[in-house]
Structure formats: structure tokens, C-alpha cells
Design a protein around this motif. Structure first.
Motif, mmCIF file in Angstrom:
data_model
loop_
_atom_site.group_PDB
_atom_site.id
_atom_site.type_symbol
_atom_site.label_atom_id
_atom_site.label_comp_id
_atom_site.label_asym_id
_atom_site.label_seq_id
_atom_site.Cartn_x
_atom_site.Cartn_y
_atom_site.Cartn_z
ATOM 1 N N LEU A 359 1.174 -12.582 -10.868
ATOM 2 C CA LEU A 359 2.265 -12.330 -9.555
ATOM 3 C C LEU A 359 3.593 -13.472 -9.745
ATOM 4 O O LEU A 359 4.558 -13.235 -10.019
ATOM 5 N N ALA A 360 3.031 -14.639 -10.379
ATOM 6 C CA ALA A 360 3.816 -15.950 -10.436
ATOM 7 C C ALA A 360 4.742 -15.529 -11.903
ATOM 8 O O ALA A 360 5.934 -15.925 -12.057
ATOM 9 N N GLU A 361 3.847 -15.217 -12.828
ATOM 10 C CA GLU A 361 4.802 -14.956 -14.162
ATOM 11 C C GLU A 361 5.705 -13.800 -14.078
ATOM 12 O O GLU A 361 6.715 -13.787 -14.867
ATOM 13 N N ALA A 362 5.494 -12.880 -13.097
ATOM 14 C CA ALA A 362 6.294 -11.558 -12.901
ATOM 15 C C ALA A 362 7.551 -12.104 -11.865
ATOM 16 O O ALA A 362 8.217 -11.100 -11.714
ATOM 17 N N GLY A 363 7.624 -13.119 -11.369
ATOM 18 C CA GLY A 363 8.566 -13.680 -10.606
ATOM 19 C C GLY A 363 8.229 -13.559 -9.152
ATOM 20 O O GLY A 363 9.181 -13.652 -8.248
ATOM 21 N N TYR A 364 6.952 -13.285 -8.666
ATOM 22 C CA TYR A 364 6.667 -13.069 -7.425
ATOM 23 C C TYR A 364 5.494 -14.007 -6.876
ATOM 24 O O TYR A 364 4.567 -13.677 -6.110
ATOM 25 N N ALA A 365 5.715 -15.110 -7.090
ATOM 26 C CA ALA A 365 4.901 -16.352 -6.737
ATOM 27 C C ALA A 365 5.071 -16.413 -5.067
ATOM 28 O O ALA A 365 3.589 -16.819 -4.665
ATOM 29 N N ASP A 366 5.972 -15.983 -4.456
ATOM 30 C CA ASP A 366 5.928 -16.255 -2.882
ATOM 31 C C ASP A 366 5.564 -14.740 -2.381
ATOM 32 O O ASP A 366 5.407 -14.567 -1.008
ATOM 33 N N GLY A 367 5.052 -13.869 -3.268
ATOM 34 C CA GLY A 367 4.429 -12.402 -2.669
ATOM 35 C C GLY A 367 5.681 -11.415 -2.647
ATOM 36 O O GLY A 367 6.849 -11.630 -2.659
ATOM 37 N N PHE A 368 5.162 -10.176 -1.852
ATOM 38 C CA PHE A 368 6.100 -9.093 -1.767
ATOM 39 C C PHE A 368 5.551 -8.369 -0.630
ATOM 40 O O PHE A 368 4.200 -8.307 -0.406
ATOM 41 N N ASP A 369 6.238 -7.481 -0.222
ATOM 42 C CA ASP A 369 5.805 -6.442 0.852
ATOM 43 C C ASP A 369 5.553 -4.982 -0.029
ATOM 44 O O ASP A 369 6.439 -4.662 -0.924
ATOM 45 N N LEU A 370 4.770 -4.329 0.134
ATOM 46 C CA LEU A 370 4.246 -3.145 -0.293
ATOM 47 C C LEU A 370 3.978 -2.125 0.502
ATOM 48 O O LEU A 370 2.959 -2.004 1.154
ATOM 49 N N PRO A 371 4.857 -1.146 0.883
ATOM 50 C CA PRO A 371 4.667 0.017 1.961
ATOM 51 C C PRO A 371 3.470 0.934 1.100
ATOM 52 O O PRO A 371 3.661 1.162 0.128
ATOM 53 N N VAL A 372 2.724 1.412 2.156
ATOM 54 C CA VAL A 372 1.598 2.360 1.566
ATOM 55 C C VAL A 372 1.515 3.456 2.384
ATOM 56 O O VAL A 372 1.314 3.114 3.686
ATOM 57 N N LEU A 373 1.355 4.499 1.923
ATOM 58 C CA LEU A 373 0.963 5.639 2.863
ATOM 59 C C LEU A 373 -0.359 6.130 2.720
ATOM 60 O O LEU A 373 -1.073 6.106 1.648
ATOM 61 N N SER A 374 -1.154 5.951 4.066
ATOM 62 C CA SER A 374 -2.363 6.568 3.902
ATOM 63 C C SER A 374 -2.813 7.622 4.871
ATOM 64 O O SER A 374 -1.666 8.196 5.752
ATOM 65 N N VAL A 375 -3.887 8.194 4.931
ATOM 66 C CA VAL A 375 -4.111 9.358 6.034
ATOM 67 C C VAL A 375 -5.462 9.281 6.465
ATOM 68 O O VAL A 375 -6.488 8.848 5.870
ATOM 69 N N HIS A 376 -5.661 9.683 7.751
ATOM 70 C CA HIS A 376 -6.870 9.645 8.534
ATOM 71 C C HIS A 376 -7.877 10.945 7.869
ATOM 72 O O HIS A 376 -7.857 11.990 8.368
ATOM 73 N N PHE A 377 -8.355 10.886 6.811
ATOM 74 C CA PHE A 377 -8.882 11.877 6.145
ATOM 75 C C PHE A 377 -10.111 11.232 5.233
ATOM 76 O O PHE A 377 -9.931 10.273 4.343
ATOM 77 N N SER A 378 -11.238 11.650 5.403
ATOM 78 C CA SER A 378 -12.629 11.159 4.567
ATOM 79 C C SER A 378 -12.493 9.710 4.243
ATOM 80 O O SER A 378 -13.029 9.316 3.390
ATOM 81 N N GLY A 379 -12.132 8.871 5.199
ATOM 82 C CA GLY A 379 -12.261 7.500 5.084
ATOM 83 C C GLY A 379 -11.465 6.733 4.282
ATOM 84 O O GLY A 379 -11.480 5.534 4.044
ATOM 85 N N LEU A 380 -10.301 7.691 4.060
ATOM 86 C CA LEU A 380 -9.153 7.013 3.109
ATOM 87 C C LEU A 380 -8.543 5.701 4.035
ATOM 88 O O LEU A 380 -8.007 4.570 3.511
#
Length: 524
Positions: A359-380
Motif C-alpha cells: 500500500l505504501a509503495e502504491a501511495g496509500y500508506a495512510d489507507g483508503f476507503d473501499l465501498p463494498v456491495l454485499s448481500v444477505h444471501f448464503s452467508g455472504l
């Protein structure tokens, strides 16, 4: 979601040559063995479904809900619960050398529920529609160059390039083979939960006895040509029960007889004395679909995608969720399946320090937000929740949105709003997995239409290679996908089936991991 699938997590669900006969995939002729359903006909089979129907048009149905159409629309080729290809609307078939054409001989006496015959003209009309005007099947059938009527009983389908998926492509496992009658095609928009079905299957959908979102009723088709093979009940009801524990309770009390389960209830189901059939075959994890960094710039850097993989403690997550039923994995192909790579199996050993360094090599040493879509299905949803604190430790902040229905999940996966999507995808032969998971043709699972010349070139070589050379090429593609971290698989999970003692035939074979509802029958 699909398996052999069927796709996403796929929950799928005689013939003139004899009920239960296995077939040679090249000729479609019967061979010894197969499954037998018995001759006893039950009154009503009630199956619990985890979500309502997304539609009643086989060409548009979501891969996780094929049972809604499979009951009423017979395919050209039927795949039974042992993974064997069986004659259906096609009594036999012949695949041309080089997999460039397939000729179907149609079942004598088969008719659609509206009374019209299943002849070559009707099949041609359906396939021409499916490959040019349908939503989900156009891309899968894009290789068809022509559909030609030879005579009333024979239709030839030719391809512009070799297709190693023949004849499985025309089965019910992806709904492509489920033929719609000419009358149904005349009003495709009318193929909804409010109208009768227009297929030639063992059952006919009855909207008058159904309540959309709650239950869907199918009655035995009196004119079905293979009653002994796949028509084992007078009525089949698909009952929507979204809560996993409520599903187990409904099985206990006899309100339903068969249901798909998940790892959150399997111990409870066994303790209740239910029959449990399962086989680990569905990889679950994150689909990192924004590989160009369109919505979340960070995902456009392969080092970031690799960091996500290094940040996941797969052993710990498997133990906390699936336990004895799961297998930690960092690749889409399951062990023993087409494309599985021994080298890739240890590619992303848990290493949060390496994740932070990347992450640091890529320029994201401080991290970043990642939106994720999930679903109430089969334990996902449970798996997604477990990933949140794990990725947080390396600075990746998952911002999760959870939906409860397939339509919202599909729209979110393809709407280019979410850069990552929680996914369950069944292990498939590489030629199917390519078109359904990672090539630009994979609409649902490649929502940003990611492409790469190297990957496409490997697939093109795979299509034209001799059968003996395809294994190595499939592994080569698998290694590329893992090295470039297009996905972040976590575990290989099972498809679970729970059933009461009143039903027989609810079995899972490693060859398919899917049990077809049309193979289930009353216990003796």
C-alpha cells in the motif's frame, strides 16, 4: 451468482431413450448408469427459497434462481444431479469435429404447455431470440453464427469459433437451453410472475395459485413427454423464507421438505435430524471489479489489489465461519477442478506487514476507503462483516452496503457504483468461468468490463488448443488472475441442501455439487 452454473452462488436447481440414462456428450446417445427417480408420484413438494423470483423468462433469470424457470421450461439437454448429460427436448445430439457445430434431434411428441409442438422451427425461433434480444444470454451465445432448420426434427447450431462447452451450453444449468414457445416469444414482456409459463417442462407455473414474493405454485403438466423421468409430484410450491433459522424451523415442522442451507445453520439442521447433503465448491470472497480505478482509484493499482489479498487471514476466517465444511483459498478454481493451480494455492499467505508495504509503495500508506456491495444471501453478509476489521488493520476501510434481493445486487454489481462486490461463484470449467466471471462478456461479475490483452490472448489460445493442451492453458490463466489479483477469494464453501425424510434423491455429487429439484422424489 452462479454454479456450472451456474454463477454467483448458484442454487439450481425421460427421455425417449430411457429414464436415468447417462449420455455421451458428443453423440447424446444413452449409456449405462444414471439416476432413477422411481414411479411413485407425491402430492405436493414444498421447497424453501432464499429470495423471491427475479423473473420468469429463462433468458433473463438470475443464475442463483434457476429453479423458478427449470420447473416449467425443459432444456434441450438435461444435467442431472450427478452431473451427467441426459436427453431432454433433444433426444440426441451430434457435435461436429472441432466443436464448431451441434445438431439436435428433437424429442418425438414433445409439446409446449400451450399445445404447440416442440419442432425445429420453434427451437430456431427461441435460439435466435436468445442470442440477439435477451438480456443475460446474448453474450453467452454470441459465438453462434447460424441456427439452421434441417427438417422438422433436426436443428443445427453453428459457431464462428470452437466452443468446448457443447452440449452443456444448452442445458438448464444456465437456463440457456430452456426453450420458450413461439407464443411466449410473441409476448416476451408478459413472461412474469403474473402470467402462466410458456415452456415444455414437467410443470406449469400457476399465477392464480401464487403470491409474488411469498410463494410460487407449479402444477404437473398433463402433456409432459417424460413423466416418469422428472415429474414426481402433482404440485411443487416454492416458498420464500429469507431467514436461515426460520428455514430450519419450517423443515422441522414439515411446512417445507427441501431447502438450501448455509454454514450458519448446518449444525442446527443436523441436530434437528434433517438430512444434509453438501460439497465444497463455491468460492466466496471479494470481486475487485474496478480494476481500472474508475470509482476507487486505488484499485487500479495491482499492488493495492495484492495488498487486499495479503491482508486476509483465510485460515482464521474459514475456522470462524465454515470450519469443517470449508477450505481456505486464494484462487477462483477449486482443488481438483479445471484450472486449479498448485502454485497459486500459496500465493497470498497471510502477511499484513507485506500488505502495508505494498500500500505504501502504491501511495496509500495512510489507507483508503473501499465501498463494498454485499448481500444477505448464503452467508455472504457474514463473510463481508468478518473482512471489515481484518482489512481495517492495514488501513483499508470497507464501507459496506447490504442488500436483500437479487435485483438490487445485480443492479449494484453492474451499475459501476461499487468498486468491489462480495461474491459467491461456483467452480466451473475454464471456458465457462471465463465467459461468466472475468472476460468482458461476464456482465454480472465483470461490471466494469475489465479486459487485458494478455488474458484475452491466453483464452483465445485455449479455445483453439487440442484437448490435451487445454489443462496447462487453463492453469496459466488461473495463475494470471491470481497474480494480478482481480479477485480476493477467501474460502471454498459448500452448497448445502437440507431435506426431510419424506423426500429422496436430494444428493450432491462432486462432479456437479448441484442437486436438481427435478431429481427429487417421494421416499419409498
Amino acid at each position: 451468482m452462479n454454479k456450472r452454473s451456474s454463477a454467483a452462488v448458484v442454487l439450481l436447481l425421460a427421455t425417449a431413450l430411457g429414464a436415468g440414462a447417462c449420455t455421451d456428450p458428443q453423440s447424446g446417445k444413452a449409456t449405462a448408469g444414471g439416476t432413477a427417480g422411481g414411479s411413485k408420484v407425491g402430492d405436493t413438494l414444498t421447497i424453501a427459497m432464499q429470495a423471491p423470483a427475479t423473473g420468469m423468462n429463462p433468458t433473463d433469470v438470475n443464475g442463483a434462481f434457476l429453479t423458478y424457470t427449470a420447473l416449467a421450461y425443459d432444456p434441450l439437454v438435461y444435467v442431472d444431479s450427478k452431473g451427467a448429460l441426459q436427453p431432454a427436448l433433444a433426444s440426441k445430439w451430434d457435435v461436429a469435429p472441432g466443436n464448431t457445430a451441434i445438431t439436435f434431434t428433437l424429442q418425438a411428441g414433445a409439446t409446449f404447455s400451450d399445445g404447440t409442438p416442440v419442432d425445429a422451427d420453434a427451437v430456431k425461433q427461441y435460439l435466435d431470440y436468445a442470442r440477439t434480444k435477451s438480456v443475460n444470454q446474448m453474450k453467452a451465445l454470441s459465438g453462434i453464427s447460424s441456427v439452421d432448420v434441417i427438417d422438422g426434427e433436426h436443428v443445427k447450431v453453428s459457431f464462428s469459433a470452437p466452443d468446448p462447452g457443447l452440449p452443456d451450453l444448452f442445458s438448464q444449468t444456465s437456463a440457456i437451453g430452456e426453450v420458450i414457445s413461439p407464443k411466449g416469444l410473441a409476448n416476451v414482456a408478459g413472461l412474469t410472475v403474473s402470467a402462466p409459463s410458456a415452456g415444455a417442462g414437467p410443470y406449469t407455473y400457476d399465477p392464480q395459485a401464487s403470491l409474488a414474493g411469498d410463494h410460487y405454485t407449479y402444477t404437473a403438466n398433463p402433456n409432459y413427454y417424460a413423466k416418469d423421468a422428472r415429474q414426481h409430484y402433482k404440485k411443487v410450491v416454492l416458498k420464500v423464507i429469507t431467514d436461515p433459522q426460520a428455514t430450519v424451523n419450517a423443515l422441522r415442522t414439515g411446512q417445507v421438505q427441501v431447502a438450501n442451507g448455509d454454514f450458519s445453520t448446518v449444525r442446527t439442521a443436523k441436530a434437528a435430524g434433517l438430512n444434509v447433503a453438501w460439497h465444497s465448491d463455491i468460492w466466496m470472497g471479494l470481486n475487485l471489479i474496478d480494476r481500472g480505478g474508475t470509482v476507487t482509484k486505488a484499485l487500479g493499482d495491482v499492488r493495492v489489489r495484492q495488498a487486499i489479498n495479503y491482508a486476509i487471514n483465510r485460515d482464521a476466517l474459514n475456522q470462524a465461519t465454515l470450519g469443517e465444511y470449508g477450505v481456505p483459498t486464494d484462487q477462483p478454481a477449486a482443488k481438483g477442478s479445471d484450472g486449479y493451480s498448485v502454485a497459486a494455492a500459496t500465493r497470498y499467505t497471510y502477511d499484513p506487514a507485506k500488505a502495508k508495504a505494498l500500500l505504501a509503495e502504491a501511495g496509500y500508506a495512510d489507507g483508503f476507503d473501499l465501498p463494498v456491495l454485499s448481500v444477505h444471501f448464503s452467508g455472504l453478509d457474514l463473510l463481508t462483516e468478518a473482512l471489515v476489521p481484518m482489512l481495517e488493520k492495514v488501513g483499508i476501510h470497507l464501507k459496506c452496503t447490504y442488500v436483500s434481493d437479487a435485483q438490487s445486487y445485480t443492479g449494484g454489481s453492474t451499475g459501476r457504483k461499487y468498486p468491489a462486490v462480495a461474491v459467491g461463484f461456483g467452480s466451473l470449467p475454464m471456458y465457462q468461468m471465463a465467459n461468466m466471471l472475468f472476460l468482458p462478456t461476464a456482465n454480472l461479475f465483470n461490471g466494469f468490463a475489465s479486459t487485458d490483452p494478455a488474458l484475452q490472448g491466453m483464452y483465445d489460445d485455449f479455445l483453439t488448443a487440442a484437448p490435451a493442451d487445454r489443462t496447462a492453458l487453463a492453469v496459466k490463466m488461473e495463475d494470471w488472475l491470481v497474480d494480478n489479483a482481480w479477485f480476493a477469494p477467501v474460502v471454498d464453501a459448500p452448497v448445502f441442501y437440507y431435506s426431510t425424510s419424506a423426500v429422496a434423491g436430494v444428493e450432491v455429487d462432486p462432479a456437479t455439487a448441484i442437486s436438481s429439484a427435478l431429481d427429487w422424489h417421494p421416499a419409498s
